[in-house]
Motif scaffolding. Structure first.
Motif, PDB file in Angstrom:
ATOM      1  N   THR A 120      44.102 -77.315  24.932  1.00 43.84           N
ATOM      2  CA  THR A 120      43.665 -78.569  24.304  1.00 43.84           C
ATOM      3  C   THR A 120      42.171 -78.823  24.510  1.00 43.84           C
ATOM      4  O   THR A 120      41.566 -79.577  23.759  1.00 43.84           O
ATOM      5  CB  THR A 120      44.457 -79.787  24.834  1.00 43.84           C
ATOM      6  OG1 THR A 120      44.279 -79.870  26.265  1.00 43.84           O
ATOM      7  CG2 THR A 120      45.936 -79.681  24.500  1.00 43.84           C
ATOM      8  N   HIS A 121      41.565 -78.217  25.544  1.00 43.31           N
ATOM      9  CA  HIS A 121      40.112 -78.184  25.744  1.00 43.31           C
ATOM     10  C   HIS A 121      39.811 -77.178  26.840  1.00 43.31           C
ATOM     11  O   HIS A 121      40.724 -76.530  27.348  1.00 43.31           O
ATOM     12  CB  HIS A 121      39.550 -79.582  26.048  1.00 43.31           C
ATOM     13  CG  HIS A 121      40.141 -80.267  27.244  1.00 43.31           C
ATOM     14  ND1 HIS A 121      41.430 -80.751  27.258  1.00 43.31           N
ATOM     15  CD2 HIS A 121      39.635 -80.551  28.478  1.00 43.31           C
ATOM     16  CE1 HIS A 121      41.680 -81.306  28.435  1.00 43.31           C
ATOM     17  NE2 HIS A 121      40.607 -81.190  29.198  1.00 43.31           N
ATOM     18  N   TRP A 122      38.541 -77.058  27.251  1.00 47.19           N
ATOM     19  CA  TRP A 122      38.155 -75.928  28.108  1.00 47.19           C
ATOM     20  C   TRP A 122      38.402 -76.129  29.595  1.00 47.19           C
ATOM     21  O   TRP A 122      38.313 -75.183  30.379  1.00 47.19           O
ATOM     22  CB  TRP A 122      36.667 -75.597  27.903  1.00 47.19           C
ATOM     23  CG  TRP A 122      35.714 -76.640  28.452  1.00 47.19           C
ATOM     24  CD1 TRP A 122      35.175 -77.695  27.764  1.00 47.19           C
ATOM     25  CD2 TRP A 122      35.194 -76.727  29.790  1.00 47.19           C
ATOM     26  NE1 TRP A 122      34.372 -78.448  28.597  1.00 47.19           N
ATOM     27  CE2 TRP A 122      34.352 -77.869  29.849  1.00 47.19           C
ATOM     28  CE3 TRP A 122      35.357 -75.967  30.956  1.00 47.19           C
ATOM     29  CZ2 TRP A 122      33.680 -78.265  31.023  1.00 47.19           C
ATOM     30  CZ3 TRP A 122      34.693 -76.369  32.122  1.00 47.19           C
ATOM     31  CH2 TRP A 122      33.863 -77.502  32.140  1.00 47.19           C
ATOM     32  N   HIS A 123      38.732 -77.319  30.073  1.00 43.47           N
ATOM     33  CA  HIS A 123      38.804 -77.593  31.510  1.00 43.47           C
ATOM     34  C   HIS A 123      39.798 -76.669  32.236  1.00 43.47           C
ATOM     35  O   HIS A 123      40.784 -76.237  31.651  1.00 43.47           O
ATOM     36  CB  HIS A 123      39.171 -79.067  31.747  1.00 43.47           C
ATOM     37  CG  HIS A 123      38.041 -80.007  31.450  1.00 43.47           C
ATOM     38  ND1 HIS A 123      38.225 -81.362  31.233  1.00 43.47           N
ATOM     39  CD2 HIS A 123      36.707 -79.784  31.331  1.00 43.47           C
ATOM     40  CE1 HIS A 123      37.036 -81.923  31.001  1.00 43.47           C
ATOM     41  NE2 HIS A 123      36.106 -80.992  31.051  1.00 43.47           N
ATOM     42  N   PRO A 124      39.533 -76.379  33.540  1.00 42.64           N
ATOM     43  CA  PRO A 124      40.377 -75.436  34.290  1.00 42.64           C
ATOM     44  C   PRO A 124      41.838 -75.836  34.377  1.00 42.64           C
ATOM     45  O   PRO A 124      42.710 -74.966  34.470  1.00 42.64           O
ATOM     46  CB  PRO A 124      39.744 -75.411  35.686  1.00 42.64           C
ATOM     47  CG  PRO A 124      38.511 -76.216  35.636  1.00 42.64           C
ATOM     48  CD  PRO A 124      38.383 -76.867  34.303  1.00 42.64           C
TER      49      PRO A 124
ATOM     50  N   ALA B 272      36.454 -87.274  22.245  1.00 44.20           N
ATOM     51  CA  ALA B 272      37.086 -88.212  23.172  1.00 44.20           C
ATOM     52  C   ALA B 272      36.887 -87.769  24.618  1.00 44.20           C
ATOM     53  O   ALA B 272      36.674 -88.587  25.506  1.00 44.20           O
ATOM     54  CB  ALA B 272      38.571 -88.324  22.864  1.00 44.20           C
ATOM     55  N   HIS B 273      36.943 -86.474  24.836  1.00 41.37           N
ATOM     56  CA  HIS B 273      36.928 -85.952  26.211  1.00 41.37           C
ATOM     57  C   HIS B 273      35.955 -84.781  26.322  1.00 41.37           C
ATOM     58  O   HIS B 273      35.209 -84.674  27.287  1.00 41.37           O
ATOM     59  CB  HIS B 273      38.359 -85.539  26.573  1.00 41.37           C
ATOM     60  CG  HIS B 273      38.529 -85.044  27.961  1.00 41.37           C
ATOM     61  ND1 HIS B 273      38.331 -85.836  29.070  1.00 41.37           N
ATOM     62  CD2 HIS B 273      38.894 -83.825  28.450  1.00 41.37           C
ATOM     63  CE1 HIS B 273      38.572 -85.125  30.173  1.00 41.37           C
ATOM     64  NE2 HIS B 273      38.903 -83.906  29.813  1.00 41.37           N
ATOM     65  N   THR B 274      35.975 -83.882  25.326  1.00 42.66           N
ATOM     66  CA  THR B 274      34.965 -82.837  25.153  1.00 42.66           C
ATOM     67  C   THR B 274      34.718 -82.747  23.645  1.00 42.66           C
ATOM     68  O   THR B 274      35.349 -83.466  22.871  1.00 42.66           O
ATOM     69  CB  THR B 274      35.456 -81.459  25.653  1.00 42.66           C
ATOM     70  OG1 THR B 274      36.476 -80.976  24.754  1.00 42.66           O
ATOM     71  CG2 THR B 274      36.028 -81.537  27.061  1.00 42.66           C
TER      72      THR B 274
HETATM   73 ZN   LIG Z   1      39.978 -82.426  30.863  1.00 46.98          ZN
END
Ligand SMILES: [Zn+2]
Length: 293
Positions: free
Chosen positions: A81-85, A156-158
């Motif tokens: 859903t996005h790049w975060h670990p 929204a978040h990235t």
């Molecule tokens: Zn995140």
């Protein structure tokens, strides 16, 4: 000697393993918790589809929990859903096993570089080639099974957030574009901002409404499953905070003054201490709206 080393390794690995919880969301659909973020798993004859993969150190335990689900099998598709670990920790394992890893193109670009957050110095290493998303898109797409996905372009978040909609079970996965517990992380370094939080939530409202079924279960990356009413309440809250921060920006105030002004006062009892969120949100306004940014 070999037997002895296995004997030593196994209890250690067991002690380190997180407890993965499983909640059924619908036919062949499960919400797995405890891996670092919510993970959605669709099982069935067409192969397993996963939305997000938890942290890398939990990938083994998560894979075991996925394999133990009814009608489980090979994981064919993984969405980031996005790049975060917390979302990309199973990429290497599943990429090596030949899974299709789907992400918005901006997410792939972030995963190809080392990143350091300026506000706390936290460092993120780029992913190996095999762990990177191998199928990217800009706007939207669909799987043969009817699962639809699309870009949440509001940042929204990235700047690489995506949603996944599973029509058969009427479940909408939105990653960190909505937060189910406490204040969200405002990652303005990779594109997120307070105006995008409001815009992303409004987009989620419109996706649910367009589908005509207002009972859609909305699954955020953190916290419990949300309803459309929960999202509507969040639009009001973040919209109020956004307006207040905007007014302070226009008066030439800075992040510390914004925190001191307590622009989230009436929400603190329910949401917790907002200081970090307010500071990052104000900085995100600078990043987005300042003429010299
Ligand atoms: Zn995140």
């Amino acid at each position: 000697m070999k037997a002895a080393s296995v004997g030593l390794a196994a209890p250690f690995a067991f002690a380190q393993a997180p407890k993965i919880t499983t909640t059924q969301l619908g036919d062949n659909l499960y919400l797995l918790g405890g891996a670092g973020a919510n993970v959605i798993v669709r099982t069935g004859a067409e192969g397993v589809v996963m939305v997000d993969g938890g942290l890398a150190q939990n990938a083994g335990a998560l894979a075991q929990a996925v394999a133990a689900l009814p009608n489980s099998g090979l994981v064919r598709t993984l969405f980031n859903t996005h790049w975060h670990p917390e979302q990309t920790g199973s990429n290497e394992r599943l990429g090596m096993a030949g899974a299709t890893i789907i992400a918005q193109e901006n997410t792939r670009l972030w995963l190809q570089q080392n990143i350091t957050w300026p506000w706390n110095g936290q460092k993120f290493k780029k992913l190996s080639k095999v762990a990177q998303p191998n199928k990217t898109f800009y706007d939207k797409g669909a799987l043969d099974s009817g699962i639809r996905y699309g870009y949440i372009s509001d940042a929204a978040h990235t700047d690489g957030d995506l949603y996944v909609y599973l029509p058969q079970q009427n479940v909408l996965a939105v990653g960190d574009a909505a937060c189910g517990q406490g204040w969200p992380v405002v990652d303005w370094w990779t594109g997120g901002w307070i105006g995008g939080i409001v815009g992303g939530l409004q987009r989620i409202q419109s996706i649910v409404n367009k589908d005509g079924n207002r009972d859609t279960k909305i699954v955020p990356a953190v916290g419990p499953v949300l309803s459309l009413a929960d999202i509507t309440a969040q639009v009001d809250m973040y919209g109020t905070i956004y307006d207040r921060l905007n007014q302070m920006l226009n008066k030439g105030r800075g992040p510390s003054e914004a925190v001191e002004a307590k622009p989230a006062k009436e929400f603190e009892a329910k949401m917790g201490n907002p200081d970090e969120f307010i500071r990052r949100s104000f900085e995100s306004l600078w990043a987005y709206l300042s003429p010299d940014a």
